[in-house]
Motif scaffolding. Sequence first.
Motif, PDB file in Angstrom:
ATOM      1  N   ASP B 114       0.827  -1.214   0.000  1.00 12.95           N
ATOM      2  CA  ASP B 114       0.000   0.000   0.000  1.00 12.95           C
ATOM      3  C   ASP B 114       0.856   1.255   0.000  1.00 12.95           C
ATOM      4  OD1 ASP B 114       1.037  -0.282   2.544  1.00 12.95           O
ATOM      5  OD2 ASP B 114      -0.673   0.706   3.481  1.00 12.95           O
ATOM      6  N   GLY B 115       2.168   1.109  -0.008  1.00 10.61           N
ATOM      7  CA  GLY B 115       3.055   2.266  -0.026  1.00 10.61           C
ATOM      8  C   GLY B 115       3.585   2.638   1.346  1.00 10.61           C
ATOM      9  N   SER B 116       3.104   1.982   2.406  1.00 15.17           N
ATOM     10  CA  SER B 116       3.610   2.256   3.745  1.00 15.17           C
ATOM     11  C   SER B 116       5.029   1.709   3.889  1.00 15.17           C
ATOM     12  CB  SER B 116       2.715   1.603   4.806  1.00 15.17           C
ATOM     13  OG  SER B 116       1.426   2.128   4.719  1.00 15.17           O
ATOM     14  N   VAL B 117       5.852   2.468   4.639  1.00 21.17           N
ATOM     15  CA  VAL B 117       7.246   2.061   4.801  1.00 21.17           C
ATOM     16  C   VAL B 117       7.496   1.675   6.255  1.00 21.17           C
ATOM     17  CG1 VAL B 117       9.657   2.742   4.575  1.00 21.17           C
ATOM     18  CG2 VAL B 117       7.961   3.585   2.942  1.00 21.17           C
ATOM     19  N   LEU B 118       8.106   0.511   6.469  1.00 24.02           N
ATOM     20  CA  LEU B 118       8.352   0.009   7.811  1.00 24.02           C
ATOM     21  C   LEU B 118       9.851  -0.120   8.047  1.00 24.02           C
ATOM     22  CD1 LEU B 118       5.368  -0.709   7.440  1.00 24.02           C
ATOM     23  CD2 LEU B 118       5.830  -2.943   8.415  1.00 24.02           C
ATOM     24  N   GLU B 119      10.283   0.301   9.225  1.00 22.35           N
ATOM     25  CA  GLU B 119      11.647   0.007   9.643  1.00 22.35           C
ATOM     26  C   GLU B 119      11.537  -0.981  10.789  1.00 22.35           C
ATOM     27  OE1 GLU B 119      14.361   3.477  10.304  1.00 22.35           O
ATOM     28  OE2 GLU B 119      12.787   4.456   9.136  1.00 22.35           O
ATOM     29  N   MET B 120      12.059  -2.178  10.599  1.00 20.40           N
ATOM     30  CA  MET B 120      11.873  -3.241  11.583  1.00 20.40           C
ATOM     31  C   MET B 120      13.169  -3.492  12.341  1.00 20.40           C
ATOM     32  SD  MET B 120       9.652  -5.716   9.072  1.00 20.40           S
ATOM     33  CE  MET B 120       9.354  -6.965  10.310  1.00 20.40           C
ATOM     34  N   ASN B 121      13.102  -3.341  13.661  1.00 24.59           N
ATOM     35  CA  ASN B 121      14.272  -3.614  14.490  1.00 24.59           C
ATOM     36  C   ASN B 121      14.572  -5.117  14.497  1.00 24.59           C
ATOM     37  OD1 ASN B 121      16.393  -3.133  16.164  1.00 24.59           O
ATOM     38  ND2 ASN B 121      15.220  -2.060  17.741  1.00 24.59           N
ATOM     39  N   SER B 122      15.803  -5.487  14.762  1.00 25.18           N
ATOM     40  CA  SER B 122      16.252  -6.883  14.720  1.00 25.18           C
ATOM     41  C   SER B 122      15.284  -7.842  15.411  1.00 25.18           C
ATOM     42  CB  SER B 122      17.609  -7.008  15.408  1.00 25.18           C
ATOM     43  OG  SER B 122      18.483  -6.026  14.949  1.00 25.18           O
ATOM     44  N   GLY B 123      14.946  -8.911  14.750  1.00 29.52           N
ATOM     45  CA  GLY B 123      14.116  -9.952  15.345  1.00 29.52           C
ATOM     46  C   GLY B 123      12.624  -9.663  15.319  1.00 29.52           C
TER      47      GLY B 123
END
Lengths: 177, 312
Positions: B114-123
Amino acid sequence: MHKLEQDIRQKDHFDTFFRENYPALLNYAYRFLNDRSTAEDVLQECFINLWNIRNEIDRNGSLKAYTYKMVRNRALNYIRDNQKETPTESFSDDKVDSLNQENENETGTLKKMHLLKNWIKTLPVRQREAFELSRFEGLDHDEISEVMKISPRTVNNHIVEALNTLRLKFTDYQTNN
Amino acid sequence: MKTNKSNIKAENRNHSYNELTDNKDEFEKLLDDFPKISQNDLSISNSDIEKALAKVHRQTYKESTERESNTARIFSYFAAAAIILLGFGIGYYNFGIKTITAPFGEIAHVTLNDGSVLEMNSGSSINYRPFFGVFHRNIQMEGEIFFNIYPSDTPFTITTSFSKVKVLGTSFNIRSWSTEPENGTLLTVVSGSVEFSALDTSQSIILEAGNTQKWNPFNEIFENLNYSISDRYTAWRSNILTFNNQSLRSIINQLERTYNIEIEVSDKIPSHTQLSLLYMEEVPIDVVLNDISTVKGLNFTRTSTGYRITPK
């Protein structure tokens, strides 16, 4: 038969394969080794090896059977090399739970499940392994034959024999209760 | 003797054969249900699986490169993001629930359909049902993720183990590890406003930009955590390590994920010990462990796979 997921040369496919099979394989290794951390170590070695040889694996064969075979061999090797430390060495050596009062409170299906679990534990070692691989790990007869290094016909005999024994115990139980 | 025995066996067989016809269905059903109901000998949680997988990754990476330098580490973020995006691309055409996981030791950048951007921390991980971005924008998450939600009329909802967050188009940070219920769900809003609700009760609040609230599943209350420096909660995005009165256990969990190592903590150390730490730039793990040990009067030693912390 041959699926895309079986190709573990890509890292994400390897990870998926790992996540899907790790719990069942850990329990499988545990049944030989009777020690969780040893089983975890054996599994870790197997998966590292699997990754290292990913380009050489015959992709028309069953990856699952290949992995079970590797886990089995390494578990048995571990037992052979550490016999003194691990007095319990056979597949079915874990103790059969006694039917104590606690279990008498269980009713119906739950109690039968419990009984069934114990009956499976009392099956002859090879029979039990073939039966469990077939029923609970979802391997087909050819795959089991590869894992256990016996002919598919023997696999079939083991499973039929195990089913007969279990059915006999079940009907006996039904008649007496 | 032998013949006797086999006679009995044969008799038994015949005897049960009659019953067999009556009981066959029940026996078959019992066998079919057995794997579903009966517990395995070992209970294995998702985090057990991820830890084991991380260990394998650690061993298999060793052969290829040493990822000591900063540039190598940055490159690995892109590699991870590329792999994850590839997985996403394949996944989209498949049915069933899709999962995206950020590996230990890395921060993953993910752009959703959908165009949303996620920054995912380790794990950390998310999963969602098919047709995400087409018919719905609902995901489930575990861990710590910074969201930049693409504005749309379809609400974007995020479910954690303890709470639910509903937005239209904003940016915010969620920290919610199911393994640390004492920390509940921590929500920090950076822009716009967000609806923050509890999972099991009907309580909900609207949170505006610049605020941080924690849903505490034990007391069943929202707690206000308005520090003057609320950007501390999003500092992990720039590799800043910060802990604010956190339990030793949750700090160790975070260090294991960030540095992709194993840290064993002796049982003799009370796990509820709390402390605060702040590193404005990337530091080696032994510096962090040394500081923790000095402050709390502990010892740390190297092991084959990581570190061990013991009382002095």
